[in-house]
Write a protein that holds these residues in place. Structure first.
Motif, PDB file in Angstrom:
ATOM      1  N   VAL A 102       0.859  -1.186   0.000  1.00  0.00           N
ATOM      2  CA  VAL A 102       0.000   0.000   0.000  1.00  0.00           C
ATOM      3  C   VAL A 102       0.896   1.237   0.000  1.00  0.00           C
ATOM      4  O   VAL A 102       1.945   1.256   0.640  1.00  0.00           O
ATOM      5  N   TYR A 103       0.448   2.261  -0.719  1.00  0.00           N
ATOM      6  CA  TYR A 103       1.128   3.557  -0.730  1.00  0.00           C
ATOM      7  C   TYR A 103       0.290   4.506   0.103  1.00  0.00           C
ATOM      8  O   TYR A 103      -0.928   4.603  -0.086  1.00  0.00           O
ATOM      9  N   VAL A 104       0.915   5.190   1.054  1.00  0.00           N
ATOM     10  CA  VAL A 104       0.223   6.142   1.918  1.00  0.00           C
ATOM     11  C   VAL A 104       0.853   7.517   1.697  1.00  0.00           C
ATOM     12  O   VAL A 104       2.017   7.738   2.027  1.00  0.00           O
ATOM     13  N   SER A 105       0.067   8.425   1.136  1.00  0.00           N
ATOM     14  CA  SER A 105       0.531   9.766   0.815  1.00  0.00           C
ATOM     15  C   SER A 105       0.305  10.707   1.988  1.00  0.00           C
ATOM     16  O   SER A 105      -0.698  10.612   2.696  1.00  0.00           O
ATOM     17  N   LEU A 106       1.218  11.629   2.174  1.00  0.00           N
ATOM     18  CA  LEU A 106       1.045  12.655   3.198  1.00  0.00           C
ATOM     19  C   LEU A 106      -0.089  13.612   2.839  1.00  0.00           C
ATOM     20  O   LEU A 106      -0.540  14.387   3.676  1.00  0.00           O
ATOM     21  N   ASP A 107      -0.565  13.534   1.581  1.00  0.00           N
ATOM     22  CA  ASP A 107      -1.680  14.367   1.128  1.00  0.00           C
ATOM     23  C   ASP A 107      -3.038  13.759   1.478  1.00  0.00           C
ATOM     24  O   ASP A 107      -4.066  14.265   1.048  1.00  0.00           O
ATOM     25  N   GLY A 108      -3.032  12.650   2.232  1.00  0.00           N
ATOM     26  CA  GLY A 108      -4.287  12.047   2.667  1.00  0.00           C
ATOM     27  C   GLY A 108      -4.874  11.054   1.692  1.00  0.00           C
ATOM     28  O   GLY A 108      -6.080  10.817   1.694  1.00  0.00           O
ATOM     29  N   GLU A 109      -4.034  10.456   0.859  1.00  0.00           N
ATOM     30  CA  GLU A 109      -4.478   9.415  -0.069  1.00  0.00           C
ATOM     31  C   GLU A 109      -3.725   8.130   0.237  1.00  0.00           C
ATOM     32  O   GLU A 109      -2.592   8.165   0.699  1.00  0.00           O
ATOM     33  N   ALA A 110      -4.371   7.014  -0.055  1.00  0.00           N
ATOM     34  CA  ALA A 110      -3.731   5.715   0.144  1.00  0.00           C
ATOM     35  C   ALA A 110      -4.410   4.690  -0.743  1.00  0.00           C
ATOM     36  O   ALA A 110      -5.582   4.848  -1.098  1.00  0.00           O
ATOM     37  N   GLY A 111      -3.669   3.657  -1.068  1.00  0.00           N
ATOM     38  CA  GLY A 111      -4.258   2.581  -1.851  1.00  0.00           C
ATOM     39  C   GLY A 111      -3.248   1.518  -2.202  1.00  0.00           C
ATOM     40  O   GLY A 111      -2.035   1.728  -2.112  1.00  0.00           O
ATOM     41  N   PRO A 112      -3.761   0.350  -2.605  1.00  0.00           N
ATOM     42  CA  PRO A 112      -2.874  -0.757  -2.958  1.00  0.00           C
ATOM     43  C   PRO A 112      -2.157  -0.493  -4.285  1.00  0.00           C
ATOM     44  O   PRO A 112      -2.735   0.059  -5.217  1.00  0.00           O
TER      45      PRO A 112
END
Length: 183
Positions: free
Chosen positions: A71-81
């Motif tokens: 999973v990628y977790v962005s500091l901009d408040g987005e995440a996803g596989p």
């Protein structure tokens, strides 16, 4: 093929590509920590193993080894596989290290992004080839750009997305990386 993660952080050919070109830095694993309170909605383990230059996180989901979903977790408040396993993530980064620029673009626009990326890095193919060889990956077996981008769509809309739902410190789900309107 052995474990990929140690090579991503120590082999100079792999680091030269993944940290510098694909923006996936696994060179200092002890410094990788998620923002406090960021977790999976399911309660499963979320383990950061690399970061982007921006501070965004690459994380394994659940227990196990490199075969776990990523999973990628962005500091901009987005995440996803991004991938089912580290090998699939490595292939994505080798084939389309510009994947972050894919959302919302047409095939023609995506080709322009890829062309611009290659223009900015005239030695892209050589760096990619050296990194792949360092990791023991056969270049002839890499998927196409279209295939890796289609896989991002599949993962973002399928059952993996539900099991990889990331919530922030207030308990609200983070926005999807590749929502229905993105790809």
């Amino acid at each position: 093929m052995g474990a990929l993660l140690p090579l991503l952080g120590t082999d100079e050919r792999a680091v030269a590509f993944f940290a510098a070109v694909a923006d996936l830095d696994a060179t200092d694993p002890d410094s990788h920590e998620l923002e406090e309170g960021v977790r999976l909605a399911s309660g499963a383990r979320l383990e950061q193993f690399a970061r982007a230059g921006s501070g965004d996180a690459f994380c394994f989901v659940g227990e196990g080894g490199e075969e776990r979903p990523v999973v990628y977790v962005s500091l901009d408040g987005e995440a996803g596989p991004l991938a089912l396993g580290l090998l699939e993530l490595v292939q994505l980064c080798l084939v389309a290290p510009w994947w972050r620029d894919a959302p919302g673009r047409t095939a023609v626009e995506l080709q322009a992004v890829a062309d611009e990326y290659r223009q900015d890095l005239p030695d892209f193919d050589q760096r990619r080839d050296r990194a792949a060889r360092a990791l023991g990956i056969d270049l002839d077996e890499l998927p196409s750009e279209a295939a890796v981008l289609a896989r991002l769509v599949e993962l973002s809309r399928g059952p993996v997305a539900a099991t990889c739902l990331v919530v922030g410190y207030e308990g609200d789900p983070l926005d999807p990386l590749f929502g229905a309107a993105h790809l």
